[in-house]
Design a protein around this motif. Structure first.
Motif, short mmCIF file in Angstrom:
data_model
loop_
_atom_site.label_atom_id
_atom_site.label_comp_id
_atom_site.label_asym_id
_atom_site.label_seq_id
_atom_site.Cartn_x
_atom_site.Cartn_y
_atom_site.Cartn_z
N ASP A 180 -26.01 6.02 4.65
CA ASP A 180 -27.29 6.20 3.72
C ASP A 180 -27.39 5.63 2.94
O ASP A 180 -26.61 6.06 1.52
CB ASP A 180 -27.44 7.84 4.31
N ILE A 181 -28.50 5.80 2.19
CA ILE A 181 -28.65 5.10 0.55
C ILE A 181 -28.36 5.80 -0.50
O ILE A 181 -28.20 5.62 -1.22
CB ILE A 181 -30.32 4.95 0.46
N SER A 182 -28.50 7.37 0.62
CA SER A 182 -28.70 8.63 -0.77
C SER A 182 -27.32 8.74 -1.02
O SER A 182 -26.92 9.01 -2.27
CB SER A 182 -28.59 10.53 -0.42
N LEU A 183 -25.69 7.88 -0.46
CA LEU A 183 -24.65 8.32 -0.88
C LEU A 183 -23.85 6.80 -1.94
O LEU A 183 -23.40 6.65 -2.40
CB LEU A 183 -24.20 7.43 0.28
N PHE A 184 -25.52 6.03 -2.56
CA PHE A 184 -25.39 5.21 -3.41
C PHE A 184 -25.63 5.45 -5.07
O PHE A 184 -27.08 6.11 -5.64
CB PHE A 184 -25.08 3.82 -2.93
N PRO A 185 -24.66 4.99 -6.42
CA PRO A 185 -25.31 5.44 -7.21
C PRO A 185 -26.94 5.35 -7.84
O PRO A 185 -26.98 5.66 -8.40
CB PRO A 185 -24.35 5.20 -8.02
N HIS A 186 -27.04 4.22 -7.30
CA HIS A 186 -27.99 3.19 -7.68
C HIS A 186 -29.57 3.58 -7.15
O HIS A 186 -30.69 3.68 -8.19
CB HIS A 186 -28.05 2.25 -7.49
N THR A 187 -29.56 4.41 -6.22
CA THR A 187 -30.91 5.86 -5.77
C THR A 187 -30.42 6.31 -7.12
O THR A 187 -32.26 6.90 -6.69
CB THR A 187 -29.77 5.97 -4.77
N TYR A 188 -29.97 7.38 -7.84
CA TYR A 188 -30.03 8.28 -8.69
C TYR A 188 -30.53 7.78 -10.13
O TYR A 188 -30.45 8.28 -11.16
CB TYR A 188 -29.56 9.09 -8.52
N PHE A 189 -30.78 6.38 -10.36
CA PHE A 189 -30.61 5.93 -11.78
C PHE A 189 -31.77 6.15 -12.38
O PHE A 189 -32.69 6.34 -13.03
CB PHE A 189 -30.68 3.84 -12.25
N ASP A 190 -33.22 6.83 -11.22
CA ASP A 190 -34.61 7.27 -11.98
C ASP A 190 -34.69 8.15 -10.97
O ASP A 190 -35.10 8.74 -10.57
CB ASP A 190 -35.61 5.78 -10.80
N PHE A 191 -33.50 9.21 -12.34
CA PHE A 191 -33.70 10.16 -11.91
C PHE A 191 -35.07 10.99 -11.62
O PHE A 191 -35.01 12.42 -11.42
CB PHE A 191 -32.30 11.11 -12.60
N GLY A 192 -36.09 10.58 -12.72
CA GLY A 192 -37.55 11.47 -12.42
C GLY A 192 -37.52 11.83 -10.95
O GLY A 192 -38.56 12.63 -11.12
N LYS A 193 -37.46 10.56 -10.36
CA LYS A 193 -38.63 10.19 -9.17
C LYS A 193 -37.18 11.62 -8.31
O LYS A 193 -38.22 12.05 -7.22
CB LYS A 193 -38.43 9.29 -8.51
N THR A 194 -36.02 11.18 -8.33
CA THR A 194 -35.11 12.17 -7.68
C THR A 194 -35.72 14.18 -7.54
O THR A 194 -35.25 14.58 -6.94
CB THR A 194 -34.08 12.16 -7.72
N VAL A 195 -35.75 14.26 -9.16
CA VAL A 195 -36.15 15.57 -9.34
C VAL A 195 -37.51 16.08 -8.77
O VAL A 195 -37.44 16.81 -7.57
CB VAL A 195 -36.57 15.41 -11.31
N THR A 196 -38.16 15.42 -8.59
CA THR A 196 -39.71 15.70 -8.04
C THR A 196 -39.69 15.74 -6.21
O THR A 196 -40.99 16.19 -5.65
CB THR A 196 -40.86 14.87 -8.68
N GLY A 197 -39.23 14.27 -5.98
CA GLY A 197 -38.69 14.64 -4.48
C GLY A 197 -39.34 13.04 -4.14
O GLY A 197 -39.60 13.16 -3.00
#
Length: 404
Positions: free
Chosen positions: A340-357
């Motif tokens: 799953d892509i959620s297990l890789f760090p690059h998914t969270y580089f754009d953390f602003g979009k992670t916070v809002t969903g």
């Protein structure tokens, strides 16, 4: 000795012939954004007086024609006479125009919110929006819902409503909007640039540095600390200046204003599956993520510097890592190497979009969460730290300064 070395490295970053021009460029870009781009920014919600007046004039002419020819009962759209629909639009937009020209933002927002609520096709049916997106209809629906949630929030608060508030131009709103879009990429690229020569710049003074009574691993740690502090200080100053400049023009804003979020992920995305968080909460989560990501990329640059000993190669490779998701993945990429892509760090580089969903929304999954993001990034930091320790033993101080 530790403090002296740390201070010396920090001053080297301040006086760097590479960093100073880049900071000047950032300053020019900031001024351009605050005084040129933002004041002239046009969005779906921008109210164009000339266009509205022109449409009202054309509508009035059509109504007069229908009256003169007895065509007031013709039905061609949605079972309602065109004349009646035109009269409704005429009255609504005339009221909006009057409110806008009077500077009555509250009244204007009531009209606008009613209009968008009663006719979502204003967004959903606009084929110019997200024209090249994989699922444009989904993106239009998403933007419409976000807009309605913001408007409901403005109307429910006791804060004075201004057009700057509606258009998200106040200092706090602009800051959260910056991180909701591509702010994290800007922040992390600056960090990569500042730290790309963290080791290579000292190779000209190799004799002096080889004689320092500090272990090689300790030197790498102190260099990291100096770059970490320098990056955070510079970025904080830039962001604070930006907020101050926008505050002077448009006001500061309010910490309790809402940022729309997505709670549940599926193909439908009805209004009930959206939530909100305050700007204070949103910026707080961003503030927690930034130091982790900054440290991660500085340590990555340390590893690359030990291997390549060339600041431009370090800059190139780290930038490719930063933008890897944009360059090598699509919105349909939900797995990498079968995981799953959620297990890789690059998914969270754009953390602003992670916070809002929004990251889940874009990928159409529900596995990307803030908690998992922090966990994955911290695990990545631990792994990179282990690699730095091992590399410092393989490429020791003597080998680094004497080879190449």
């Amino acid at each position: 000795m530790n403090w002296t070395f740390l201070k010396q490295q920090f001053l080297l970053s301040i006086r760097s012939k590479k960093n100073v021009p880049f900071i000047i460029f950032i300053g020019i870009a900031l001024l351009t954004h605050c005084f040129l781009f933002l004041p002239n920014e046009k969005t779906k919600e921008s109210f164009d007086i000339r266009e509205v007046k022109s449409n009202l004039t054309a509508l009035d002419a059509e109504q007069q024609y229908r009256l003169a020819n007895g065509h007031t009962g013709i039905v061609i759209r949605w079972g309602t006479p065109v004349f009646s629909m035109n009269a409704y639009s005429q009255g609504l937009f005339s009221a909006m125009l009057s409110a806008y020209e009077d500077g009555n933002a509250t009244r204007w927002l009531h009209y606008r919110a009613y209009y968008l609520e009663s006719d979502p096709s204003v967004y959903i049916g606009d084929e110019k929006m997200f024209k090249y997106a994989p699922i444009p209809g989904k993106d239009r629906q998403h933007l419409h819902t976000q807009t309605m949630l913001r408007y409901e929030n403005y109307l429910s608060k006791d804060h004075p409503i201004t057009f700057n508030l509606i258009y998200e131009k106040t200092g706090l709103q602009a800051l959260q909007k910056f991180f909701r879009q591509y702010g994290m990429f800007f922040v992390l690229f600056c960090v990569i640039y500042f730290s790309s020569d963290l080791l290579s710049r000292d190779r000209q003074n190799r004799t002096v540095l080889q004689g320092l009574p500090l272990s090689w691993y300790r030197q790498l740690n102190l260099k990291t600390a100096s770059s970490f502090l320098y990056s955070l200080v510079v970025l904080a100053i830039v962001l604070v200046i930006g907020v101050i400049l926008l505050t002077l023009q448009y006001g500061f804003g309010y910490f309790d204003l809402h940022v729309p979020t997505i709670l549940i992920q599926n193909d439908a995305y009805p209004r009930e599956e959206y939530g909100v968080m305050t700007i204070a909460t949103y910026l707080g989560k961003i503030a927690l993520a930034i130091p982790i990501l900054v440290f991660l990329f500085i340590r990555l640059n340390v590893i690359l510097s030990l291997i390549f000993k060339n600041e431009w190669l370090v800059l190139l490779i780290s930038s490719l890592v930063l933008f890897s998701e944009k360059l090598f993945a699509t919105r349909m990429t939900r797995e990498l190497f079968g995981l799953d892509i959620s297990l890789f760090p690059h998914t969270y580089f754009d953390f602003g979009k992670t916070v809002t969903g929004d990251k889940n929304f874009l990928l159409n999954i529900d596995t990307v969460t803030v908690a998992k993001g922090f966990a994955v990034l911290l695990i990545t930091v631990v792994v990179i730290e282990g690699i730095v320790f091992i590399m410092s033993r393989i490429i020791n101080k003597r080998r680094f300064y004497q080879n190449g």
